[in-house]
Design an enzyme around this catalytic site. Structure first.
Site, PDB file in Angstrom:
ATOM      1  CG  ASP A   1      -5.603  -5.350   1.234  1.00  0.00           C
ATOM      2  OD1 ASP A   1      -4.543  -5.681   1.763  1.00  0.00           O
ATOM      3  OD2 ASP A   1      -6.122  -4.223   1.412  1.00  0.00           O
TER       4      ASP A   1
ATOM      5  CG  PHE B   1     -10.702  -3.968  11.863  1.00  0.00           C
ATOM      6  CD1 PHE B   1      -9.739  -4.202  10.898  1.00  0.00           C
ATOM      7  CD2 PHE B   1     -10.368  -4.178  13.189  1.00  0.00           C
ATOM      8  CE1 PHE B   1      -8.452  -4.599  11.237  1.00  0.00           C
ATOM      9  CE2 PHE B   1      -9.066  -4.582  13.549  1.00  0.00           C
ATOM     10  CZ  PHE B   1      -8.122  -4.788  12.568  1.00  0.00           C
TER      11      PHE B   1
ATOM     12  CG  HIS C   1      -1.853  -1.197   1.223  1.00  0.00           C
ATOM     13  ND1 HIS C   1      -2.762  -1.421   0.228  1.00  0.00           N
ATOM     14  CD2 HIS C   1      -1.980  -2.237   2.088  1.00  0.00           C
ATOM     15  CE1 HIS C   1      -3.413  -2.535   0.474  1.00  0.00           C
ATOM     16  NE2 HIS C   1      -2.972  -3.046   1.591  1.00  0.00           N
TER      17      HIS C   1
ATOM     18  CG  ASP D   1     -10.189  -6.655   8.799  1.00  0.00           C
ATOM     19  OD1 ASP D   1      -9.561  -5.777   8.174  1.00  0.00           O
ATOM     20  OD2 ASP D   1     -11.387  -6.576   9.047  1.00  0.00           O
ATOM     21  CE1 TYR D   2      -3.113  -4.954   9.053  1.00  0.00           C
ATOM     22  CE2 TYR D   2      -5.249  -3.888   8.798  1.00  0.00           C
ATOM     23  CZ  TYR D   2      -4.005  -3.945   9.396  1.00  0.00           C
ATOM     24  OH  TYR D   2      -3.631  -3.016  10.341  1.00  0.00           O
TER      25      TYR D   2
ATOM     26  CG  ASP E   1     -15.488  -2.912   6.532  1.00  0.00           C
ATOM     27  OD1 ASP E   1     -15.007  -2.583   5.454  1.00  0.00           O
ATOM     28  OD2 ASP E   1     -15.770  -4.093   6.820  1.00  0.00           O
TER      29      ASP E   1
HETATM   30  N1  56B Z   1     -12.451  -4.226   7.924  1.00  0.00           N
HETATM   31  C1  56B Z   1     -11.685  -3.251   7.414  1.00  0.00           C
HETATM   32  N2  56B Z   1     -12.267  -2.093   7.065  1.00  0.00           N
HETATM   33  C2  56B Z   1     -11.451  -1.147   6.549  1.00  0.00           C
HETATM   34  C3  56B Z   1     -10.080  -1.304   6.381  1.00  0.00           C
HETATM   35  C4  56B Z   1      -9.607  -0.084   5.829  1.00  0.00           C
HETATM   36  C5  56B Z   1      -8.242   0.301   5.454  1.00  0.00           C
HETATM   37  N3  56B Z   1      -7.218  -0.507   6.008  1.00  0.00           N
HETATM   38  C6  56B Z   1      -6.199  -0.834   5.083  1.00  0.00           C
HETATM   39  C7  56B Z   1      -5.137   0.148   5.170  1.00  0.00           C
HETATM   40  C8  56B Z   1      -3.982  -0.419   5.462  1.00  0.00           C
HETATM   41  C9  56B Z   1      -4.129  -1.831   5.615  1.00  0.00           C
HETATM   42  O1  56B Z   1      -3.346  -2.451   4.642  1.00  0.00           O
HETATM   43  C10 56B Z   1      -5.565  -2.138   5.372  1.00  0.00           C
HETATM   44  O2  56B Z   1      -5.721  -2.954   4.255  1.00  0.00           O
HETATM   45  C11 56B Z   1     -10.705   0.742   5.673  1.00  0.00           C
HETATM   46  N4  56B Z   1     -11.778   0.078   6.110  1.00  0.00           N
HETATM   47  C12 56B Z   1     -13.187   0.454   6.055  1.00  0.00           C
HETATM   48  O3  56B Z   1     -13.653   0.057   4.755  1.00  0.00           O
HETATM   49  C13 56B Z   1     -14.652   0.986   4.311  1.00  0.00           C
HETATM   50  C14 56B Z   1     -14.099   1.670   3.086  1.00  0.00           C
HETATM   51  O4  56B Z   1     -14.144   0.751   2.020  1.00  0.00           O
HETATM   52  P1  56B Z   1     -14.051   1.344   0.527  1.00  0.00           P
HETATM   53  O5  56B Z   1     -15.278   2.245   0.360  1.00  0.00           O
HETATM   54  O6  56B Z   1     -14.080   0.115  -0.347  1.00  0.00           O
HETATM   55  O7  56B Z   1     -12.747   2.122   0.446  1.00  0.00           O
HETATM   56  C15 56B Z   1     -14.859   1.954   5.464  1.00  0.00           C
HETATM   57  O8  56B Z   1     -15.825   1.439   6.341  1.00  0.00           O
HETATM   58  C16 56B Z   1     -13.496   1.921   6.151  1.00  0.00           C
HETATM   59  O9  56B Z   1     -13.577   2.308   7.503  1.00  0.00           O
HETATM   60  C17 56B Z   1      -9.492  -2.544   6.765  1.00  0.00           C
HETATM   61  O10 56B Z   1      -8.288  -2.805   6.666  1.00  0.00           O
HETATM   62  N5  56B Z   1     -10.345  -3.471   7.275  1.00  0.00           N
END
Ligand code: 56B
Length: 341
Positions: free
Chosen positions: A319, A237, A53, A314-315, A239
């Site tokens: 992704d 998490f 990233h 989760d990550y 989301d």
């Molecule tokens: N469960 C979970 N939810 C996550 C993330 C992240 C960012 N983390 C990344 C950053 C560095 C690491 O490498 C992670 O990959 C954002 N969100 C949530 O997603 C939604 C946005 O989605 P979209 O509209 O498609 O961009 C929003 O609710 C946001 O709060 C995560 O990791 N896990």
């Protein structure tokens, strides 16, 4: 006053009582099997947080920790009513959407000399300054801009008053415990208190608080102040993307009635029964996937507890959801405007 159930216990209670969402144990087992060979790849490792990233900080400095705090304070509600009209940010010649548009706007501000990650700045930043910093490169503004301004002022003020303006100070106070850091965040930063009442029980998800602990662990590379010995105690998490991918992978199912509401684009309120069941079942479903994955390795005599946990799962799934947006377009995500996720 009765305390809130922690996220994992909340998830179990919700999954056991859920009417419109169900966790498919067989489906969860199949997902675990499909992830078996992924565990040892970069997509599943802690290193992927930086290597995969480009917008994430590449250092493990105090400034990098401050970046994580700022971004996770604003890490909510990027979805748009119409897919073709959404908030986008162009940064270094590339267009970013969703969560990454937030990161792009933060990095754009830093490049412009705006100290957006400094508590003394965002504690008193004005609404007009926030509108400028998070300006869109389309006609669609970032959702909930007023709420973002409010939580910035609130969080910056707390950081200044209680932690000398530095989130790293808060991290150090946790003395290597993810749960201690989670509770310091919840006690001090009201906007992170992601809670609900379901079937008369007080339940919690703590999505932003848990991802803040996880991203702090990641930016510090699991070392030094970020070597949390209990990182596996965190849940995924909750989301709006993880539920979508779990349904896509057939580890979780929606009732016909709920599917109809989602397909019609119903906007739910934070705390609605359907929303609580979707979020709680997602957490429980991923706990089962983690359990099955660990068991698959145990059968081969391998203890993978330092390589497999809800954070890394989760990550990976998040992704995956971004990379399979096209394939998943027929699975609706639940729409709620909230500062919690
Ligand atoms: N469960 C979970 N939810 C996550 C993330 C992240 C960012 N983390 C990344 C950053 C560095 C690491 O490498 C992670 O990959 C954002 N969100 C949530 O997603 C939604 C946005 O989605 P979209 O509209 O498609 O961009 C929003 O609710 C946001 O709060 C995560 O990791 N896990």
């Amino acid at each position: 006053m009765e305390a809130f159930l922690p996220p994992l216990e909340s998830a179990k209670f919700i999954a056991d009582n859920s009417k419109d969402v169900s966790v498919d144990e067989e489906g969860a087992r199949r997902v675990a099997e499909s992830l078996f060979d992924k565990v040892s790849t970069a997509e599943f490792g802690l290193e992927g947080w930086k290597s995969l990233h480009e917008l994430n900080p590449q250092s493990a400095s105090k400034e990098a920790v401050a970046w994580v705090f700022l971004v996770d304070t604003l890490n909510f509600s990027f979805w748009s009513e119409r897919e073709e009209q959404k908030y986008l940010v162009k940064y270094k010649g590339k267009m970013y959407s969703g969560y990454w548009s937030l990161c792009a706007a933060v990095n754009r501000a830093l490049d412009d000399g705006i100290p957006i990650t400094s508590a003394s700045y965002f504690a008193t930043v004005t609404l007009d300054q926030v509108k400028h910093i998070f300006r869109s490169d389309t006609e669609v503004p970032i959702p909930l801009i007023e709420e973002r301004h409010r939580v910035l002022n609130e969080s910056g003020t707390v950081l200044l008053e209680k932690f000398g303006g530095s989130f790293l100070t808060c991290v150090k106070m946790s003395k290597g415990s993810a749960q201690k850091l989670l509770h310091l965040i919840l006690e001090n930063f009201p906007s992170y208190r992601d809670e609900a009442v379901y079937e008369k029980k007080k339940v919690s998800f703590y999505k932003r608080a848990q991802i803040l602990v996880a991203d702090t662990w990641s930016v510090l590379e699991g070392r030094g102040d970020g070597s949390f010995e209990d990182i596996s105690s965190l849940t995924i998490f909750a989301d709006y993307r993880i539920p979508q991918v779990l349904v896509h992978l057939k580890a979780m199912k929606y009732s016909e009635e709920l599917m109809k509401k989602l397909r019609e684009g119903t906007v739910f309120q934070s705390g609605d029964k359907e929303e609580v069941e979707i979020r709680g079942c997602s957490i429980w479903c991923c706990a089962l996937i983690c359990k099955h994955l660990l068991e698959l390795y145990e059968k081969r005599g391998q203890d993978m507890r330092d390589k497999i946990n809800a954070v890394l799962l989760d990550y990976y799934l998040w992704d995956y959801a971004r990379e399979h947006r096209e394939e998943m377009k027929d699975i609706p995500f639940h729409q709620v405007r909230s500062i919690y996720y």
